[in-house]
Motif scaffolding. Structure first.
Motif, short mmCIF file in Angstrom:
data_model
loop_
_atom_site.label_atom_id
_atom_site.label_comp_id
_atom_site.label_asym_id
_atom_site.label_seq_id
_atom_site.Cartn_x
_atom_site.Cartn_y
_atom_site.Cartn_z
N THR A 77 19.60 -16.74 -2.34
CA THR A 77 19.01 -17.41 -3.50
C THR A 77 19.21 -18.91 -3.42
O THR A 77 18.30 -19.69 -3.72
CB THR A 77 19.60 -16.87 -4.83
OG1 THR A 77 20.98 -17.24 -4.95
CG2 THR A 77 19.48 -15.37 -4.91
N SER B 48 17.10 -20.44 -0.54
CA SER B 48 15.66 -20.52 -0.83
C SER B 48 15.29 -21.76 -1.64
O SER B 48 14.11 -22.01 -1.88
CB SER B 48 15.19 -19.26 -1.57
OG SER B 48 15.65 -19.24 -2.91
N ARG B 49 16.30 -22.56 -2.04
CA ARG B 49 16.03 -23.78 -2.82
C ARG B 49 16.18 -25.05 -1.99
O ARG B 49 16.24 -26.15 -2.53
CB ARG B 49 17.00 -23.85 -4.00
CG ARG B 49 17.11 -22.57 -4.79
CD ARG B 49 15.83 -22.18 -5.43
NE ARG B 49 15.46 -23.15 -6.46
CZ ARG B 49 14.50 -22.95 -7.36
NH1 ARG B 49 13.78 -21.86 -7.33
NH2 ARG B 49 14.23 -23.87 -8.28
N THR C 30 10.49 -17.90 -5.52
CA THR C 30 11.88 -18.02 -5.10
C THR C 30 12.48 -16.63 -4.87
O THR C 30 11.93 -15.62 -5.33
CB THR C 30 12.69 -18.81 -6.15
OG1 THR C 30 13.91 -19.26 -5.60
CG2 THR C 30 12.96 -17.98 -7.40
#
Length: 583
Positions: free
Chosen positions: A228, A231-232, A331
């Protein structure tokens, strides 16, 4: 599921659940430790504060917590930084104080079986793996210093397309994400540049920094992140679920400095110091993904909105990424185990929500606390035509416009600070409506109610305004710490820990409070239309294009209105002189 429901709760058990308490809140002497079953802890490292919380894995009840505020620095306009060492120290302090509180409650801390980490996403840290020292302050997700970098990158894409990398990353090219922050650090901080050249540099978001330090640092610390957070960054391929060599080459980032990508629920390493030494760190989720898990949004179509420093609406889209046509992000929602499938989400990101309260308090000084904001706004019950667009860091979803800046409009002599307070709360609600409308358009299935969490949800007026503006019910859980709960759930469910079941049949109903709309849809739409008009006034306010006279000096003619004024004045003077000479 049994929550701690005492509204005056300050970090200890409610009387109904606690052992016998004295009148001053301390615990009566007892020779026996309380047996509560397995406990799971969570580090919740946010933009404005750090918290450490301990939950009962059987009931999901919050037993104790401690919170420490984090200082932000603003070295230049648009720059936002935090001290990585202060962040780490705040984690140790919160852990220590929470353990002390548990001991005072006669709860045995040896029952803590796992620790989860949840964190402010995108915030970028580079440190020296040999000394363990940060090489620069953490560049916070809100930071705008990379605006010129972003504009240059977009200008080089076919058709000046900000979504040039979206097919791999799910993200637009924006100041928001980590890759451009890391590129800036490599280009502008000599210590970072030299550490990269000498293979001493480590990059990570806040989760990576904390896990590396807590698991031993330069003495064998684990350098990892979860899907998570990865993915940013704009360096992660959301389809292959790994770092993408082409993306790293595009930004000029050496892959050796990147952390290893892991699932959101597995044992990464063991705590190496303090009272919790030896306990596994086994859960890791970016804060918005953690809130999605904590709100039990495990089904395709379920959504939640978190009101923190910013405002973040996530909708679970299941096992396949859905690309937005309306300005939302795609996302990774979570991957709860090494062998479990990844789930994805559509996300609407708003930069400024709770931060507007801090701005009114610290910068303008018109309120002393967030409670006073609610009181002022409730006293008037209207903004009286005043609209506030807090585009302090540009506009995020659905516009992705870094050149926008904040605006307050519709002011009259009648406007006072109470109207401005109301307009500030409305601004949070209008921004949520914008991203909810975009999400409904992308999914084709409108939400019938909105699940909410985060610090601002304690403001009842805000929650009622949100229901009024959305024209759907707003549902708030009785226990607001859903972000930390999500991290604890991931940690407790990890293979090798297995003290928290995520099976649907084992997830009990959450007690909640519901806010129903109280105004007619026509009034809501009228106010929203005025808000949208104000948003347009914020656009293209700031630019990184050089303005000057060719010698590096700014020219008065760079301002078009001022230029017209001066040119007009010169023409009038020449004309007056000509007329005077002919009389």
């Amino acid at each position: 599921m049994h929550w701690c429901r005492d509204p005056t709760w300050t970090g200890t058990l409610c009387a109904a659940k606690a052992p016998k308490l004295l009148m001053n809140g301390t615990m009566a002497a007892s020779s026996h430790r309380i047996k509560l079953g397995p406990l799971v802890a969570a580090i919740d490292q946010g933009t404005s504060s750090t918290r450490f919380l301990v939950f009962n894995s059987t009931t999901s009840e919050l037993l104790s917590r401690h919170q420490v505020e984090i200082k932000q620095s603003f070295p230049k306009e648009g720059w936002v930084e935090e001290d990585p060492k202060e962040i780490l120290q705040s984690v140790y302090e919160c852990m220590e104080r929470t353990c002390e509180k548990l001991t005072q409650l006669n709860i045995d801390i040896s029952n803590i079986k796992a620790i989860g980490v949840t964190n402010q996403r995108e915030t970028t840290i580079v440190w020296d793996k040999e000394t363990g020292e940060p090489l620069y302050n953490a560049v916070v997700w809100l930071d705008l210093r990379t605006q010129s970098t972003v504009e240059n990158l977009i200008s080089k894409t076919p058709g000046r397309n900000k979504n040039h990398l979206k097919h791999k990353t799910g993200l637009p090219i924006s100041t928001y994400f980590s890759a451009v922050k890391l590129r800036w650090l490599m280009d502008n901080v000599d210590e970072v540049h030299q550490a990269v050249l000498s293979h001493r540099a480590m990059f990570g978001t806040v989760d990576s920094w904390l896990i590396w330090c807590l698991t031993g640092g330069q003495s064998g610390g684990v350098h990892c992140t979860d899907v998570t957070n990865a993915s940013r960054t704009m360096l992660f391929n959301i389809h292959t679920m790994d770092w993408d060599p082409e993306l790293c080459k595009y930004f000029g980032i050496p892959m050796e400095i990147l952390p290893r990508v892991r699932s959101s629920s597995e044992i990464y390493g063991l705590m190496k110091s303090g009272a919790l030494s030896g306990i596994p760190i086994s859960g890791c989720l970016g804060d918005q993904s953690a809130a999605l898990v904590g709100q039990m949004c495990f089904q395709d179509g379920q959504a939640k909105n978190t009101y923190g420093t910013g405002c973040f609406l996530l909708r679970n889209t299941g096992s396949k990424p859905v690309m937005s046509d309306h300005g939302l992000l795609t996302t990774v929602a979570y991957k709860l185990g090494r062998d479990k499938p990844a789930c994805y989400a559509l996300e609407g990101s708003v930069a400024i929500a709770g931060a507007v309260v801090r701005w009114l308090q610290d910068n303008l000084g018109i309120i002393a606390s967030h409670e006073e904001l609610e009181k002022l706004a409730a006293a008037v019950g209207t903004s009286y035509g005043c609209y506030f667009v807090p585009a302090f860091s540009g506009l995020y979803a659905p516009y992705w416009e870094p050149s926008a800046r904040g605006i307050i409009c519709g002011l009259t002599q009648f406007t006072n600070k109470s109207h401005l307070a109301f307009a500030a709360l409305e601004a949070v609600c209008f921004q949520t409506k914008e991203i909810l409308d975009a999400m409904n358009q992308d999914s084709g299935i409108p939400l019938t109610q909105l699940q909410v969490d985060g610090g601002m949800t304690s403001n009842h007026l805000l929650m009622q305004l949100q229901a009024d503006i959305l024209c759907i019910p707003v549902v708030k859980p009785s226990m607001p710490e859903t972000t930390a709960l999500g991290a604890a759930m991931a940690a407790g469910a990890a293979e090798g820990v297995s003290v928290w079941s995520l099976c649907p049949d084992d997830l009990s109903e959450v007690t909640s409070e519901k806010f129903e709309p109280q105004i007619n849809p026509e009034e809501s739409e009228f106010r929203y239309a005025r808000w949208k008009k104000a948003v347009q006034r914020t656009m293209n306010w700031e630019t990184t294009e050089p303005l000057g006279n060719g010698n590096g000096e700014p020219s008065i003619f760079c301002s078009i209105p001022l230029g017209f004024y001066i040119m007009g004045s010169m023409v009038m003077l020449v004309g007056a002189k000509y007329l005077a000479g002919n009389t």
